[in-house]
Scaffold this active site. Structure first.
Site, PDB file in Angstrom:
ATOM      1  N   TYR A 110      31.255  22.867  45.493  1.00  0.00           N
ATOM      2  CA  TYR A 110      32.062  22.999  44.275  1.00  0.00           C
ATOM      3  C   TYR A 110      33.505  23.359  44.631  1.00  0.00           C
ATOM      4  O   TYR A 110      34.457  22.819  44.050  1.00  0.00           O
ATOM      5  CB  TYR A 110      31.464  24.063  43.357  1.00  0.00           C
ATOM      6  CG  TYR A 110      32.266  24.278  42.095  1.00  0.00           C
ATOM      7  CD1 TYR A 110      32.219  23.360  41.052  1.00  0.00           C
ATOM      8  CD2 TYR A 110      33.078  25.409  41.943  1.00  0.00           C
ATOM      9  CE1 TYR A 110      32.951  23.551  39.899  1.00  0.00           C
ATOM     10  CE2 TYR A 110      33.814  25.606  40.796  1.00  0.00           C
ATOM     11  CZ  TYR A 110      33.747  24.671  39.774  1.00  0.00           C
ATOM     12  OH  TYR A 110      34.494  24.864  38.625  1.00  0.00           O
ATOM     13  N   HIS A 160      44.941  18.749  40.040  1.00  0.00           N
ATOM     14  CA  HIS A 160      43.697  19.516  39.942  1.00  0.00           C
ATOM     15  C   HIS A 160      42.968  19.541  41.291  1.00  0.00           C
ATOM     16  O   HIS A 160      41.745  19.533  41.357  1.00  0.00           O
ATOM     17  CB  HIS A 160      42.785  18.927  38.863  1.00  0.00           C
ATOM     18  CG  HIS A 160      42.067  19.969  38.050  1.00  0.00           C
ATOM     19  ND1 HIS A 160      42.492  20.397  36.821  1.00  0.00           N
ATOM     20  CD2 HIS A 160      40.935  20.676  38.301  1.00  0.00           C
ATOM     21  CE1 HIS A 160      41.664  21.300  36.341  1.00  0.00           C
ATOM     22  NE2 HIS A 160      40.705  21.488  37.226  1.00  0.00           N
ATOM     23  N   THR A 172      46.323  24.420  31.145  1.00  0.00           N
ATOM     24  CA  THR A 172      45.921  23.257  31.934  1.00  0.00           C
ATOM     25  C   THR A 172      45.702  22.059  31.015  1.00  0.00           C
ATOM     26  O   THR A 172      44.891  22.119  30.083  1.00  0.00           O
ATOM     27  CB  THR A 172      44.640  23.555  32.722  1.00  0.00           C
ATOM     28  OG1 THR A 172      44.898  24.612  33.653  1.00  0.00           O
ATOM     29  CG2 THR A 172      44.169  22.329  33.485  1.00  0.00           C
ATOM     30  N   ARG A 181      32.703  14.385  39.806  1.00  0.00           N
ATOM     31  CA  ARG A 181      32.631  15.082  41.094  1.00  0.00           C
ATOM     32  C   ARG A 181      31.227  14.912  41.661  1.00  0.00           C
ATOM     33  O   ARG A 181      30.315  15.673  41.368  1.00  0.00           O
ATOM     34  CB  ARG A 181      33.003  16.548  40.910  1.00  0.00           C
ATOM     35  CG  ARG A 181      34.380  16.720  40.287  1.00  0.00           C
ATOM     36  CD  ARG A 181      34.651  18.142  39.843  1.00  0.00           C
ATOM     37  NE  ARG A 181      35.857  18.195  39.025  1.00  0.00           N
ATOM     38  CZ  ARG A 181      36.249  19.266  38.345  1.00  0.00           C
ATOM     39  NH1 ARG A 181      35.528  20.382  38.397  1.00  0.00           N
ATOM     40  NH2 ARG A 181      37.345  19.234  37.608  1.00  0.00           N
ATOM     41  N   SER A 226      41.019  32.181  35.751  1.00  0.00           N
ATOM     42  CA  SER A 226      40.561  30.978  35.068  1.00  0.00           C
ATOM     43  C   SER A 226      39.823  31.303  33.773  1.00  0.00           C
ATOM     44  O   SER A 226      39.157  32.343  33.667  1.00  0.00           O
ATOM     45  CB  SER A 226      39.629  30.188  35.997  1.00  0.00           C
ATOM     46  OG  SER A 226      38.985  29.137  35.310  1.00  0.00           O
TER      47      SER A 226
END
Length: 380
Positions: free
Chosen positions: A24, A278, A155, A164, A106
Site C-alpha cells: 500500500y 499522488h 486534495t 492500484r 490525512s
C-alpha cells in the site's frame, strides 16, 4: 541494520510490515510508470558544482503560511500511516515537531485529529478530500479548527480512486469478508514484531476521522467501499467556495499538474498549490512532478506558494526541487518507510539525514541560504 538513507528505511519497512501494508505504501497505479518516473526524472536533474565560495555559514530556515521552519520540508499526508507503527501518525507528528517542520494529517489516518494534535504543541496541517456528505466535511473542518490546525491541504486529484493492482494482489483491496481478513491475518502473523507492536498494542484499528460514519463497519473492505461511494466525482472549481465558507486559514490545493489548473487555483484565491501526481497512485502515465513543477512555478509562483511532492528521497532531492521553483517540498513515502522501519526515532533520523544532505548540496553549489537555491544552481 541501521538505516543510512531513505532507501535503507524502505528495506526495513519491507522486512517488518505485512505485505498488504508495505505494498500500500510502496505501490502505484496500473503499471506504476509514473511512480518510477517521479524518482528517475528527479535523479536526472543536474546541479552546478561551485568552488572557492564562503560556505562557512549555511541557513536552511524559511517561512511559509506564517510558520517559521527549520528547513523547507513538510511531512505529506499519507492514508493508513498509523498502521505502520503503533499510533503511527502521533509518532510522525512528534518527529516533525522536533525538527520544526509541518506535519500534515490525512483525512483517512488511523489516529484522529484530536489525538494527533493533542500529542504535539506545534499546530499541524490537515488534508481533506471532497466528500459527498457536506455536513460531514463541515464537521471535520470544525474539528480541525477546534484542535488548532493552521493550514488546510485540499486534495483534488482523487474524484475516484486509482487502479492500484498491488493492493488487489496483496489482499488489501478486493478480498472482502472472512477470506480477506484471514489472508491479511496470515501476512501479519509472518511479521511478529509488527503483530505485537501494532496488531495487538496499536488499537483501535480504525480510520479515526471517518470512524463516526463507518460505525461498526471498521474492516479494510469497509474503508475501500466507503472511499468508492463517498469521494465526489461531481466536484468542480465552484466547490472551492464551499471550502472557503467554512475555512478561513491558509488553503492549499493538492494534486496540480497542469498550468491552467494552477492559474485557476490562483484566481480563486488559494494560498498555495502542491504540484503532485499522488505519488503515481492515480492516473498512470502523467508527467513526473519534476517535469510539471518548473512551468507551474513560472506561471503562478508570484501569486501563491508552490509546493511539490513525488519521488523525493533525500535532501539532495529537496535542493533539486527548490532549484526548479518549489518553495517547500513534501516528503511522502520516505517518512512512511522510516516510520515503519524505526518509529518516531526513524522519522527523526530521516529528517536529520535530509538536513545533512541539504547542507552538503548547498555547500557544494555555493548556496548559502534557501533564497539562493534557484535556477542558477542548475547545470545547463
Amino acid at each position: 541494520m541501521r538505516a543510512a538513507s531513505a532507501q535503507d528505511y524502505r528495506e526495513l519497512a519491507r522486512r517488518r510490515l505485512p505485505r498488504f501494508l508495505f505494498d500500500y505504501i510502496d505501490g502505484g497505479s496500473y503499471t506504476e510508470t509514473t511512480l518510477r518516473r517521479n524518482v528517475a526524472d528527479l535523479e536526472k536533474v543536474e546541479l552546478r558544482q561551485r568552488v572557492l565560495r564562503d560556505i562557512s555559514s549555511l541557513d536552511l530556515s524559511t517561512e511559509i503560511f506564517g510558520q517559521q521552519l527549520s528547513m523547507p520540508v513538510a511531512l505529506a499526508p499519507i492514508g493508513l500511516a498509523g498502521m505502520n507503527a503503533r499510533r503511527g501518525e502521533v509518532q510522525a507528528a512528534r518527529a516533525a515537531e522536533a525538527a520544526n517542520i509541518p506535519f500534515c494529517l490525512s483525512t483517512v489516518s488511523a489516529c484522529p485529529l484530536a489525538e494527533v494534535a493533542g500529542a504535539v504543541k506545534r499546530p499541524i496541517w490537515f488534508q481533506l478530500y471532497m466528500i459527498r456528505d457536506r455536513p460531514f466535511m463541515k464537521d471535520l473542518l470544525a474539528q480541525a479548527v477546534a484542535v488548532g490546525c493552521t493550514t488546510l491541504v485540499f486534495t483534488v486529484d482523487m474524484p475516484v480512486p486509482g487502479s492500484r493492482y498491488r493492493d488487489y494482489h496483496s489482499g488489501l483491496a478486493g478480498s472482502p469478508g472472512l477470506a480477506g481478513a484471514m489472508r491479511r491475518a496470515l501476512q501479519a502473523i509472518g511479521k511478529p514484531r509488527w503483530a505485537w507492536d501494532v496488531g495487538i498494542h496499536g488499537r483501535p484499528h480504525q480510520l479515526g476521522n471517518v470512524a463516526p460514519v463507518l460505525g461498526k463497519n471498521t474492516g479494510l473492505e469497509d474503508f475501500f467501499a466507503w472511499m468508492r461511494n463517498n469521494f465526489d466525482p461531481t466536484v468542480t472549481w465552484k466547490d472551492i467556495e464551499f471550502i472557503r465558507s467554512v475555512w478561513s486559514g491558509p488553503l492549499v490545493i493538492k494534486g496540480i499538474l497542469d498550468i491552467e489548473d494552477a492559474r485557476e487555483a490562483a484566481a480563486l484565491g488559494a494560498d498555495g498549490v502542491i504540484v503532485s501526481n499522488h505519488g503515481g497512485r492515480q492516473l498512470d502515465g502523467v508527467p513526473s512532478t519534476v517535469h510539471a513543477l518548473p512551468p507551474i512555478a513560472d506561471a503562478v509562483g508570484d501569486r501563491l506558494s508552490v509546493l511539490v511532492d513525488g519521488g523525493v528521497r533525500s535532501g539532495l532531492d529537496v535542493v533539486r526541487m527548490l532549484a526548479l521553483g518549489a518553495r517547500t517540498v513534501l516528503l511522502g513515502r520516505a517518512w512512511a518507510y522510516a516510520l515503519a522501519g524505526g518509529g518516531e526515532a526513524g522519522v527523526t533520523h530521516l529528517l536529520k539525514l535530509v538536513e545533512a544532505e541539504m547542507r552538503v548540496a548547498m555547500a557544494l553549489t555555493g548556496a548559502r541560504n534557501i533564497r539562493e537555491i534557484d535556477k542558477n544552481i542548475l547545470a545547463g
